[in-house]
Design a protein around this motif. Structure first.
Motif, PDB file in Angstrom:
ATOM      1  N   LYS A 148     -23.698 -12.638 -62.622  1.00 35.40           N
ATOM      2  CA  LYS A 148     -24.114 -12.706 -61.080  1.00 35.40           C
ATOM      3  C   LYS A 148     -24.699 -11.504 -60.373  1.00 35.40           C
ATOM      4  O   LYS A 148     -23.947 -10.947 -60.293  1.00 35.40           O
ATOM      5  CB  LYS A 148     -23.499 -13.846 -60.345  1.00 35.40           C
ATOM      6  CG  LYS A 148     -22.898 -15.397 -61.240  1.00 35.40           C
ATOM      7  CD  LYS A 148     -21.793 -16.202 -60.399  1.00 35.40           C
ATOM      8  CE  LYS A 148     -21.803 -17.194 -61.345  1.00 35.40           C
ATOM      9  NZ  LYS A 148     -21.345 -18.099 -60.905  1.00 35.40           N
ATOM     10  N   ALA A 149     -26.121 -11.668 -59.806  1.00 38.13           N
ATOM     11  CA  ALA A 149     -25.971 -10.659 -58.423  1.00 38.13           C
ATOM     12  C   ALA A 149     -26.753 -11.753 -57.626  1.00 38.13           C
ATOM     13  O   ALA A 149     -27.444 -12.352 -57.234  1.00 38.13           O
ATOM     14  CB  ALA A 149     -27.265  -9.673 -59.349  1.00 38.13           C
ATOM     15  N   SER A 150     -26.436 -10.766 -56.245  1.00 33.96           N
ATOM     16  CA  SER A 150     -26.886 -10.959 -55.203  1.00 33.96           C
ATOM     17  C   SER A 150     -28.650 -11.219 -54.969  1.00 33.96           C
ATOM     18  O   SER A 150     -28.755 -11.118 -54.174  1.00 33.96           O
ATOM     19  CB  SER A 150     -26.153 -11.252 -54.235  1.00 33.96           C
ATOM     20  OG  SER A 150     -26.150  -9.892 -53.343  1.00 33.96           O
ATOM     21  N   SER A 151     -28.674  -9.582 -55.853  1.00 29.09           N
ATOM     22  CA  SER A 151     -30.311  -9.248 -55.432  1.00 29.09           C
ATOM     23  C   SER A 151     -30.568  -7.970 -56.583  1.00 29.09           C
ATOM     24  O   SER A 151     -29.327  -7.842 -56.802  1.00 29.09           O
ATOM     25  CB  SER A 151     -29.986  -8.756 -54.220  1.00 29.09           C
ATOM     26  OG  SER A 151     -30.045  -7.283 -54.150  1.00 29.09           O
ATOM     27  N   VAL A 152     -31.791  -7.925 -57.267  1.00 25.91           N
ATOM     28  CA  VAL A 152     -32.006  -6.853 -58.168  1.00 25.91           C
ATOM     29  C   VAL A 152     -33.295  -6.708 -57.626  1.00 25.91           C
ATOM     30  O   VAL A 152     -34.242  -7.435 -57.110  1.00 25.91           O
ATOM     31  CB  VAL A 152     -31.819  -7.599 -60.090  1.00 25.91           C
ATOM     32  CG1 VAL A 152     -32.175  -7.282 -60.622  1.00 25.91           C
ATOM     33  CG2 VAL A 152     -30.658  -8.505 -59.719  1.00 25.91           C
ATOM     34  N   ALA A 192     -23.571  -6.456 -56.693  1.00 22.91           N
ATOM     35  CA  ALA A 192     -22.574  -7.410 -57.042  1.00 22.91           C
ATOM     36  C   ALA A 192     -21.257  -6.906 -56.930  1.00 22.91           C
ATOM     37  O   ALA A 192     -21.355  -6.461 -56.839  1.00 22.91           O
ATOM     38  CB  ALA A 192     -22.924  -7.363 -59.029  1.00 22.91           C
ATOM     39  N   VAL A 193     -20.352  -7.868 -57.345  1.00 19.57           N
ATOM     40  CA  VAL A 193     -19.044  -7.973 -57.167  1.00 19.57           C
ATOM     41  C   VAL A 193     -18.405  -7.432 -58.630  1.00 19.57           C
ATOM     42  O   VAL A 193     -18.944  -7.092 -59.738  1.00 19.57           O
ATOM     43  CB  VAL A 193     -18.413  -9.079 -57.291  1.00 19.57           C
ATOM     44  CG1 VAL A 193     -16.505  -9.540 -57.654  1.00 19.57           C
ATOM     45  CG2 VAL A 193     -18.794 -10.299 -56.438  1.00 19.57           C
TER      46      VAL A 193
END
Length: 107
Positions: free
Chosen positions: A6-10, A29-30
């Motif tokens: 999971k990523a919040s932005s790419v 990401a975390v």
């Protein structure tokens, strides 16, 4: 290698030209979630066992990787004397003198 997390932005940037071109991908990401998506060998690649023992609390390492996997990896990739030295005499003495069941002691 393929990794899914999971990523919040790419973002992606095309670099180079012709045969030597490549795509650079940046993801927010975390880190722990990204590490959990990696195979054990990839998580531990090129790490000295003593560095792991000095930097990561044993409880967290065993929870994240699994005690049996850690045991196998240490046995295959380190000198037992170096590993014991990295754990430390005080920690070993505390473990050995622990009052209670001997169920966790090696046979």
């Amino acid at each position: 290698m393929e990794i899914i997390f999971k990523a919040s932005s790419v973002s992606a940037t095309h670099l180079g030209s012709g045969y030597g071109s490549y795509l650079e991908v940046t993801a927010e990401a975390v880190g722990r979630e990204v590490a959990e998506a990696l195979d054990l060998d990839d998580r531990l690649y090129d790490l000295d066992p003593s560095d792991i023992l000095l930097e990561v609390p044993a409880e967290k390492m065993l929870e994240a990787i699994g005690e049996e996997d850690v045991r196998k990896w240490l046995l295959a990739n380190s000198d037992p004397d170096d590993t014991l030295e990295a754990i430390g005499e005080e920690t070993i003495s505390e473990f050995m003198s622990h009052a209670g069941s001997d169920n966790n002691l090696p046979a």
